[in-house]
Design an enzyme around this catalytic site. Structure first.
Site, PDB file in Angstrom:
ATOM      1  N   HIS A 468     111.669 -37.830  18.681  1.00  0.00           N
ATOM      2  CA  HIS A 468     111.581 -36.499  18.069  1.00  0.00           C
ATOM      3  C   HIS A 468     112.888 -35.735  18.257  1.00  0.00           C
ATOM      4  O   HIS A 468     113.473 -35.216  17.291  1.00  0.00           O
ATOM      5  CB  HIS A 468     110.416 -35.733  18.695  1.00  0.00           C
ATOM      6  CG  HIS A 468     110.260 -34.331  18.198  1.00  0.00           C
ATOM      7  ND1 HIS A 468     109.322 -33.970  17.252  1.00  0.00           N
ATOM      8  CD2 HIS A 468     110.921 -33.169  18.506  1.00  0.00           C
ATOM      9  CE1 HIS A 468     109.412 -32.677  16.996  1.00  0.00           C
ATOM     10  NE2 HIS A 468     110.373 -32.175  17.755  1.00  0.00           N
ATOM     11  N   GLU A 469     113.342 -35.651  19.497  1.00  0.00           N
ATOM     12  CA  GLU A 469     114.556 -34.876  19.761  1.00  0.00           C
ATOM     13  C   GLU A 469     115.781 -35.536  19.144  1.00  0.00           C
ATOM     14  O   GLU A 469     116.719 -34.852  18.732  1.00  0.00           O
ATOM     15  CB  GLU A 469     114.742 -34.671  21.259  1.00  0.00           C
ATOM     16  CG  GLU A 469     113.642 -33.849  21.918  1.00  0.00           C
ATOM     17  CD  GLU A 469     113.427 -32.484  21.272  1.00  0.00           C
ATOM     18  OE1 GLU A 469     114.373 -31.947  20.669  1.00  0.00           O
ATOM     19  OE2 GLU A 469     112.305 -31.953  21.355  1.00  0.00           O
ATOM     20  N   HIS A 472     116.111 -34.361  15.671  1.00  0.00           N
ATOM     21  CA  HIS A 472     116.863 -33.099  15.637  1.00  0.00           C
ATOM     22  C   HIS A 472     118.364 -33.377  15.800  1.00  0.00           C
ATOM     23  O   HIS A 472     119.208 -32.769  15.126  1.00  0.00           O
ATOM     24  CB  HIS A 472     116.420 -32.187  16.775  1.00  0.00           C
ATOM     25  CG  HIS A 472     115.132 -31.454  16.548  1.00  0.00           C
ATOM     26  ND1 HIS A 472     114.887 -30.708  15.413  1.00  0.00           N
ATOM     27  CD2 HIS A 472     114.037 -31.319  17.337  1.00  0.00           C
ATOM     28  CE1 HIS A 472     113.680 -30.158  15.507  1.00  0.00           C
ATOM     29  NE2 HIS A 472     113.149 -30.518  16.657  1.00  0.00           N
ATOM     30  N   HIS A 475     119.947 -34.447  12.724  1.00  0.00           N
ATOM     31  CA  HIS A 475     120.074 -33.316  11.803  1.00  0.00           C
ATOM     32  C   HIS A 475     121.384 -32.570  12.061  1.00  0.00           C
ATOM     33  O   HIS A 475     122.025 -32.070  11.125  1.00  0.00           O
ATOM     34  CB  HIS A 475     118.870 -32.388  11.992  1.00  0.00           C
ATOM     35  CG  HIS A 475     118.573 -31.495  10.829  1.00  0.00           C
ATOM     36  ND1 HIS A 475     117.614 -30.507  10.874  1.00  0.00           N
ATOM     37  CD2 HIS A 475     119.113 -31.413   9.587  1.00  0.00           C
ATOM     38  CE1 HIS A 475     117.574 -29.881   9.719  1.00  0.00           C
ATOM     39  NE2 HIS A 475     118.475 -30.406   8.916  1.00  0.00           N
TER      40      HIS A 475
END
Length: 679
Positions: A468-469, A472, A475
């Site tokens: 998940h991180e 990010h 991104h």
């Protein structure tokens, strides 16, 4: 004081902050000097006689305050990941000053008039789409800060911003103190009963860090306390640990957050009214994909009913399991994880302690990297000897087609100087306004470190958090925009979780797990039978997980719908709202109000905790696009994902960005199916 490294040019490799030279006291001078310089730059832009142009106003604002941004990014990354009493004192002092600095810029009438003048003649400016989007976002930022208010309104807005900054800082520091002060020392065999070797090893490391070598300590880090609640057969200790975990921020004394919450909610409501909104939720959601509180409630309540129904079925199974073990008590919140593990073992022949040896931290990091290589052509090379803020931090150079993309820092282990949770941040964001500036991105986790010489082993939830991180992180790393204002994760709050939650899907792909889930001792891959059982159990306990999340999101929303929160009894409000929605007695909110850092450590997710589920509608639907292609790494879909989502920053309206990727708006059906709630 010697020369201040925070005010000097950085000659470190890749222009990393020179962490080895930085002392807390350097930041006091650095903030004062860089804020003064930034103020001067702002005044020059606002007071220039030349007619406003995009170059002399918007682009000039984008280039202003560069040194202040560098100082602030370094400082706040350190206060989150490796703080100290000295850092905390500076943080308490500087937070309201920074809020005042921001207000001085955003409430500057001359500056606002220049931006408005540009907006009014935007059709004649010959801006490209990205430039037009940046102009629009600047105007919106000024208006939402109160630039259109009269003098009295502006004065009050500035006062509110400063006070909220102070309150948010104190809220965070109180939680960190409650977490770092608590330790459950396991003295006897009875205290340690039921705990697997991996947890005992992590507990020994936690004890060592706290000066209790030879003992075992459970902390309030999620990666410590959750497995303790899962495996400990000592019910009284489970209750003690759980009560401490859920009581953070409401223990009375100097770290109690309830008055801070009360004042924060009142100030937010006042701010919203000043700007012409009925309440803070209406104000906050006006600039999101959701737009209105009713739309948020509609989504959450649509998922709430099937989630509660499933959670009650899960609780019945837990009760039966307890009875099978000769226990006739009600299932309490500190029992749920313990009996869930037993039910999962019975229903799916699956034991966490059987899975964990196959989920080594180093291998899961490589799995996340390998996924990015296959989707986006990235490569990752670890570089030793670079300046870092803690010995545990690892640094990787990221390249694409042999060209430097950015740096990725991984800070994976829990420690008392780090706030709880997991997050992504940037020491430097990508942009091309003044040369090709590449990003420096950091992922911060709180995994329990393995014993010396032993691998650090993760739960499947831990592994999902890492993916998940890293979503990010990608991104930020893959951002390809001109303007800093829309770089990387600078997107709508209920869109920002799309890249991260979408990335989680690849962890569960069999070809990823079969390659990287190998036994930490033997090197043997996870047996196919175990892998199949793991994937088949993906929706196990999903009612519980969904209920603890949605209850938090609904309570967050309702708090910020209050017209007058003054005098609010926080505990009573929480109880009343949970009763209203029919919260199952044996489940608690994922984040109770007194330690709800998403909402009260600043206002990033205030009235916005729903964002994870709003984004999940998109992430489930988006991954379905790959399934429709029959290939989780389909090159065509991966290229569209890169172009429209991961590299686009905020250059486009989020709804338009999603449609450009998917070809249509998202459907909720994929989310309901993903969580096992489909009819």
């Amino acid at each position: 004081m010697t020369a201040n490294p925070m005010l000097a040019d950085w000659t470190t490799p890749f222009e990393l902050p020179p962490f080895g030279e930085i002392e807390p006291a350097h930041f006091e001078e650095a903030f004062d000097v860089s804020m003064a310089d930034a103020r001067k730059e702002i005044e020059e832009i606002a007071n220039q006689e030349a007619e406003p142009t995009f170059a002399n106003t918007i682009a000039a604002l984008e280039k202003s305050g560069e040194q202040l941004s560098r100082v602030a990014r370094t400082f706040f990354n350190l206060t989150g990941a490796h703080t100290s009493a000295a850092f905390q004192k500076i943080e308490r002092d500087i937070s309201p000053k920074l809020a005042r600095h921001s207000s001085d810029m955003l409430l500057n009438a001359k500056l606002y008039n220049r931006v408005m003048a540009l907006w009014e003649k935007r059709e004649t400016l010959k801006l490209d789409d990205e430039g037009m989007r940046v102009l629009e976002r600047y105007l919106k930022m000024f208006q939402r800060a109160g630039a259109g208010l009269d003098a009295a309104g502006k004065t009050r807005m500035a006062e509110i911003s400063q006070r909220l900054a102070t309150l948010g800082t104190q809220f965070s520091q109180n939680i960190l103190k409650d977490e770092s002060d608590y330790q459950l020392v396991l003295e006897t065999d009875q205290d340690r009963a039921g705990l697997p070797d991996f947890l005992l090893g992590a507990a020994a490391e936690a004890a060592k860090e706290r000066g209790l070598e030879g003992k075992h300590v459970i902390t309030l880090s999620r990666s410590s306390i959750e497995p303790f609640l899962q495996f400990s057969t000592n019910r009284s200790l489970r209750e003690e640990a759980f009560q401490a975990w859920t009581a953070r921020g409401e223990k009375g004394g100097e770290t109690d957050n309830r008055q801070i919450i009360n004042e924060t909610l009142s100030l937010r409501a006042e701010k919203a009214r000043l700007l012409g909104f009925e309440n803070f939720a209406a104000y906050k959601l006006d600039d999101t994909m959701a737009k209105k509180p009713a739309n948020v409630r509609d989504l959450l309540t649509r998922v709430w009913a099937p989630a509660v129904s499933q959670a009650r079925e899960e609780e019945a199974k837990l009760s039966q399991m307890a009875q099978n073990h000769g226990e006739n008590h009600n299932i309490e919140a500190w029992d749920w994880r313990f009996y869930s593990e037993k039910v999962r073992n019975a229903d799916h022949d699956l034991d966490e302690s059987e899975i964990k040896p196959y989920l080594q931290l180093d291998n899961i990091i490589q799995a996340a990297f390998d996924t990015a290589t296959r989707l986006f052509g990235l490569t990752f090379e670890e570089i030793e000897g670079l300046p870092v803020y803690h010995p545990d931090v690892r640094v990787f150079e990221v390249k694409r087609d042999g060209k430097h993309v950015g740096l990725f820092l991984g800070d994976y282990f829990a420690r008392s100087s780090k706030r709880s949770g997991a997050w992504m941040s940037a020491f430097r964001s990508q942009h091309k306004l003044d040369g090709d500036v590449t990003p420096i991105i950091v992922n911060v986790m709180n995994f329990s470190k393995g014993a010396p010489g032993e691998a650090t082993l993760l739960t499947f939830d831990d592994a999902r958090t890492l993916f998940h991180e890293f979503g990010h992180g990608l991104h930020g790393l893959l951002s390809n925009v001109t303007y800093p204002f829309i770089s990387g994760t600078s997107v709508a709050r209920d869109f920002v979780e799309l890249p991260s939650q979408l990335y989680e899907h690849w962890l569960s792909e069999p070809e990823i797990l079969s390659k990287f889930a190998v036994h930490y001792r033997t090197g043997e891959p996870m047996p196919k039978a175990l892998l199949d059982k793991l994937l088949a159990a993906s929706n196990f306990n999903k009612g519980f997980e969904t209920v603890e999340y949605i209850s938090s999101a609904l309570v967050d929303l309702e708090m910020h719908l209050l017209d007058d929160p003054s005098g609010l009894d926080v505990a009573e409000f929480e109880r009343r709202e949970l009763d209203t929605i029919g919260m199952p007695r044996a489940i608690t909110m994922r984040h109770r109000i007194p330690h709800f850092q998403h909402v009260f450590s600043g206002d990033g997710y205030s009235a916005g905790y729903y964002s994870y589920m709003w984004s999940e509608v998109m992430d489930a639907d988006a991954f379905e696009a790959f399934r429709e292609k029959g290939d989780a790494f389909d090159p065509q879909m991966a290229e569209k994902l890169l172009t429209h989502i991961y590299s686009a920053g905020g250059r486009q309206d989020p709804e338009e960005a999603y449609v450009a990727f998917r070809g249509r708006a998202p459907k909720i059906d994929a989310l309901l199916e993903k969580r096992g709630f489909a009819a």
